[in-house]
Design an enzyme around this catalytic site. Structure first.
Site, PDB file in Angstrom:
ATOM      1  N   GLY A 234      28.053 -13.939 -10.401  1.00 47.23           N
ATOM      2  CA  GLY A 234      27.160 -13.042 -11.108  1.00 47.23           C
ATOM      3  C   GLY A 234      27.506 -11.630 -10.636  1.00 47.23           C
ATOM      4  O   GLY A 234      28.520 -11.256 -10.650  1.00 47.23           O
ATOM      5  N   GLY A 237      29.954 -10.783  -7.939  1.00 48.00           N
ATOM      6  CA  GLY A 237      31.324 -10.732  -8.296  1.00 48.00           C
ATOM      7  C   GLY A 237      32.012 -12.251  -8.136  1.00 48.00           C
ATOM      8  O   GLY A 237      31.320 -12.974  -8.952  1.00 48.00           O
ATOM      9  N   GLY A 263      31.760 -16.349 -17.811  1.00 49.81           N
ATOM     10  CA  GLY A 263      32.410 -17.402 -17.027  1.00 49.81           C
ATOM     11  C   GLY A 263      33.707 -17.619 -17.819  1.00 49.81           C
ATOM     12  O   GLY A 263      34.744 -17.823 -17.185  1.00 49.81           O
ATOM     13  N   ASP A 264      33.712 -17.879 -19.068  1.00 45.43           N
ATOM     14  CA  ASP A 264      34.941 -18.427 -19.997  1.00 45.43           C
ATOM     15  C   ASP A 264      35.889 -17.225 -19.896  1.00 45.43           C
ATOM     16  O   ASP A 264      37.257 -17.433 -19.732  1.00 45.43           O
ATOM     17  CB  ASP A 264      34.675 -18.758 -21.261  1.00 45.43           C
ATOM     18  CG  ASP A 264      33.263 -19.640 -21.318  1.00 45.43           C
ATOM     19  OD1 ASP A 264      33.196 -20.543 -20.481  1.00 45.43           O
ATOM     20  OD2 ASP A 264      32.513 -19.647 -22.256  1.00 45.43           O
TER      21      ASP A 264
END
Length: 319
Positions: A234, A237, A263-264
């Protein structure tokens, strides 16, 4: 070529609220977007926007709206036909960037469809540098399917990334090192699922400037055969751990608008960096730049190269 598999794709419907979400109350929506989604599709979209050859593999009927969406985006894909339509996932975003996701389970896949999807993936991977296996598995697919796919892809010599959670993640890890991928991308909660750590403590320590607990947890997975573990944390980092070392990256300052696809986008950034022969710290740098850029965009928007701020990502060698 980057090939992605999204076994449980979705039409992502995102509604931007005009104020904080309150249960039981009436809310006004300032905007609504509907886009083709699913974790692997998001990775393919980000890589395609960067000009890299991609192929998205997914199950979907030939007239399914998700394919029309991919056609409009000009993202190349191959499909296994389904009689049912893909699921629709609802995302609610609040003005401060808080994101609430309501995901449908998706249509069930029978054994024949699962076999066809695996066969198609292996065929397309003959020309791939990277294959990315992402997201949840739909009803009807065995929890250990990702482990089977990792083993099936090995003879092609491509590198394999996996980004999943819960039962599929645990089933994959149960078959390490035989089914260990070249890249595993957990968040703090998923890293805790795999190692028994406390996810809140992992992220809080990293936010306070001490990523050592995350590094130690990731090292246990590298010791079990995973080539690289990139744990996203998050606002704290991410850490990257390989057999050669460990690094922590602090993200650039942003205004958080939505965490959808962050995230992707990080996975896409890492894989793109690897195809460019960047070293481990710079792979992490590009991954965090992509994830941060995604979080700064509204709704389900995904970042393009001109929206990155790589110079403001601080990468530190942590061992």
């Amino acid at each position: 070529m980057i090939v992605t598999l999204t076994a449980n794709p979705s039409l992502d419907r995102t509604a931007s609220l005009d104020r904080a979400l309150a249960r039981g109350e009436v809310h006004r929506v300032s905007s609504v977007t509907v886009e083709p989604g699913g974790k692997g599709i998001n990775v393919a979209r980000v890589a395609h926007a960067a000009g890299h050859p991609v192929r998205a593999i997914l199950p979907a009927g030939l007239s399914d709206p998700i394919l029309h969406g991919l056609d409009e985006l000009r993202v190349p894909y191959r499909t296994v036909p389904l009689a049912e339509g893909v699921r629709t996932n609802l995302t609610l975003t609040e003005p401060d960037g808080t994101t609430t996701k309501i995901n449908e389970p998706g249509p069930s896949l029978d054994a024949e469809s699962v076999e066809k999807l695996a066969h198609l993936l292996v065929l397309e991977s003959e020309r791939a540098d990277w294959v990315v296996l992402s997201g949840s598995l739909p009803p009807g697919v065995p929890a250990d399917w990702y482990a089977d796919l990792v083993r099936a892809l090995r003879p092609w010599g491509c590198r394999i990334a996996v980004d999943t959670s819960d039962a599929p993640l645990l089933a994959l890890a149960a078959q390490f090192p035989d089914a260990a991928p070249d890249l595993l991308k957990p968040n703090s909660e998923e890293l805790a699922q795999l190692t028994g750590a406390d996810p809140e403590l992992l992220e809080a320590a990293a936010a306070a400037g001490d990523p050592s607990a995350c590094v130690d947890a990731a090292r246990t997975l590298v010791a079990r055969g995973v080539g690289a573990v990139m744990a996203t944390l998050g606002a704290a980092g991410a850490v990257l751990v390989t057999a050669e070392g460990a690094w922590h990256a602090s993200p650039p300052p942003i205004t958080l608008r939505s965490t959808v696809g962050a995230g992707d986008s990080s996975v896409a950034g890492y894989v793109l960096a690897h195809t460019r022969d960047l070293n481990a710290p710079d792979r992490l740098r590009l991954a965090v730049a992509y994830g941060s850029a995604a979080a700064s965009l509204a709704g389900t928007a995904l970042p393009r190269p001109e929206q990155l701020n790589t110079t403001a990502v601080i990468v530190t060698d942590v061992g």
